[in-house]
Write an enzyme that holds these catalytic residues in place. Structure first.
Site, PDB file in Angstrom:
ATOM      1  N   GLU A  26       0.777  -1.287   0.040  1.00 50.89           N
ATOM      2  CA  GLU A  26       0.078  -0.093   0.101  1.00 50.89           C
ATOM      3  C   GLU A  26       0.868   1.436   0.172  1.00 50.89           C
ATOM      4  O   GLU A  26       2.071   1.380   0.345  1.00 50.89           O
ATOM      5  CB  GLU A  26      -1.034  -0.061   1.009  1.00 50.89           C
ATOM      6  CG  GLU A  26      -2.308  -0.311   1.073  1.00 50.89           C
ATOM      7  CD  GLU A  26      -2.977   1.017   0.456  1.00 50.89           C
ATOM      8  OE1 GLU A  26      -2.496   1.925  -0.143  1.00 50.89           O
ATOM      9  OE2 GLU A  26      -4.480   0.712   0.233  1.00 50.89           O
ATOM     10  N   GLU A  36     -13.773  -4.943   8.876  1.00 45.25           N
ATOM     11  CA  GLU A  36     -14.864  -4.110   8.251  1.00 45.25           C
ATOM     12  C   GLU A  36     -16.399  -3.476   8.603  1.00 45.25           C
ATOM     13  O   GLU A  36     -17.082  -3.707   7.613  1.00 45.25           O
ATOM     14  CB  GLU A  36     -14.666  -4.813   6.606  1.00 45.25           C
ATOM     15  CG  GLU A  36     -13.293  -4.854   6.233  1.00 45.25           C
ATOM     16  CD  GLU A  36     -13.165  -5.350   4.866  1.00 45.25           C
ATOM     17  OE1 GLU A  36     -14.214  -5.429   4.046  1.00 45.25           O
ATOM     18  OE2 GLU A  36     -12.046  -5.724   4.290  1.00 45.25           O
ATOM     19  N   ASN A  48      -9.810   5.296   2.598  1.00 44.76           N
ATOM     20  CA  ASN A  48      -8.578   4.969   1.657  1.00 44.76           C
ATOM     21  C   ASN A  48      -8.057   6.428   0.963  1.00 44.76           C
ATOM     22  O   ASN A  48      -7.861   7.230   1.653  1.00 44.76           O
ATOM     23  CB  ASN A  48      -8.887   3.941   0.648  1.00 44.76           C
ATOM     24  CG  ASN A  48      -8.444   2.606   0.842  1.00 44.76           C
ATOM     25  OD1 ASN A  48      -7.101   2.418   1.089  1.00 44.76           O
ATOM     26  ND2 ASN A  48      -9.200   1.580   1.037  1.00 44.76           N
ATOM     27  N   ASP A  57      -9.632   2.239  -4.275  1.00 47.16           N
ATOM     28  CA  ASP A  57      -8.825   1.972  -3.307  1.00 47.16           C
ATOM     29  C   ASP A  57      -7.914   3.332  -3.090  1.00 47.16           C
ATOM     30  O   ASP A  57      -8.531   4.409  -3.093  1.00 47.16           O
ATOM     31  CB  ASP A  57      -7.887   0.791  -3.477  1.00 47.16           C
ATOM     32  CG  ASP A  57      -7.084   0.205  -2.100  1.00 47.16           C
ATOM     33  OD1 ASP A  57      -7.000   1.316  -1.332  1.00 47.16           O
ATOM     34  OD2 ASP A  57      -7.238  -0.986  -2.035  1.00 47.16           O
TER      35      ASP A  57
END
Length: 293
Positions: A16, A118, A145, A204
């Site tokens: 990420e 989540e 995000n 994302d």
């Protein structure tokens, strides 16, 4: 067809947050679930890997050297040599961790959180001032995000992944006076830029280019998309990974687009899942401010 190169062949569980560190001519990225901060220097091919004590959602350069990191239990700082860790803001919440983060043009860190399971509405987005003062800008977020700013700094783009939307806010509506932050008008300015349709993946991480267009990685969509400031889709780049997570322009001229990817949750990962990819000459990026703390 746009060429895709392998910058770093890696098996990151959840790669990420690619960020170009102009002061060191290197790309910084993280493996969230692997608790690792990676660096890569395109000029020399040199790589480093630093372990963190907790899951690390993002790592960004600091103005004085070192890194600011969005960890499971809050915001931490590393010194220029990678040592001297200290907490800037410690705020542990059971079942929650730091996720993506970005530095605004004024040097403040915008850091997101998400629940491990989540749970809808279990995350947040906060503005962290250089002195560690935190202001929750958005609550009731599920997976905080991508965050980025227009070239003139007047707009902020944001993704809460499960909504499938890229939203846009008016930065002129954010009132920061003598350290006090009023976010009411900023929240009210929220509106939709674009929605990713069902079957094409989930938005994302994102970055904004010099034309003001928004590039977003599509988790489970095996692609990047570029949206114009009006929200029109004008470019799609197919990728050899199913779960690209984020993208950022890098290189000395900010023309190469780096893409992180994940292999977590995949029963039969393809060879490049979890690697750092690069799309050479994809466009022209914007210089990113370092964290001022």
């Amino acid at each position: 067809m746009q060429s895709i190169d392998i910058a770093v062949r890696e098996h990151a569980r959840l790669g990420e947050g690619p960020t170009w560190d102009a002061g060191a001519d290197r790309l910084i990225w993280v493996d969230i679930l692997g608790s690792r901060v990676h660096t890569y220097e395109p000029g020399s091919g040199r790589r480093t890997v630093m372990a963190t004590e907790q899951h690390v959602g993002a790592a960004k350069p600091r103005a004085g050297g070192g890194l600011v990191v969005n960890l499971r239990d809050g915001i931490g700082l590393y010194g220029p040599d990678g040592g001297g860790f200290r907490w800037l803001l410690r705020d542990p919440v059971a079942g929650r961790r730091g996720n993506d983060a970005a530095v605004a043009p004024d040097g403040a860190l915008w850091a997101g959180t998400m629940p491990y399971d989540e749970t809808p509405g279990g995350g947040s987005l906060s503005r962290i001032a250089p002195d560690g003062t935190a202001t929750e800008v958005l609550g009731d977020v599920t997976i905080s995000n991508g965050t980025g700013w227009s070239p003139d700094g007047t707009l902020m783009y944001y993704v809460d992944t499960t909504t499938r939307r890229i939203d846009v806010f008016d930065c002129t509506a954010l009132d920061v006076t003598d350290g006090a932050v009023d976010v009411s008008r900023f929240r009210a300015s929220r509106r939709e830029l674009a929605t990713v349709e069902e079957g094409c993946g989930f938005p994302d991480g994102l970055t904004v280019d010099a034309d003001g267009c928004v590039w977003v990685a599509l988790w489970d969509g095996a692609a990047l998309r570029r949206y114009t400031p009006s929200g029109a889709l004008d470019r799609v780049v197919d990728l050899p990974v199913r779960r690209p997570t984020a993208c950022a322009f890098g290189g000395t001229d900010l023309r190469d687009l780096y893409v992180t990817s994940a292999r977590t949750g995949l029963d039969a990962p393809r060879p490049l899942e979890g690697s750092l990819l690069v799309v050479p000459g994809a466009g022209k990026g914007l210089a990113q401010a370092p964290f001022a703390g």
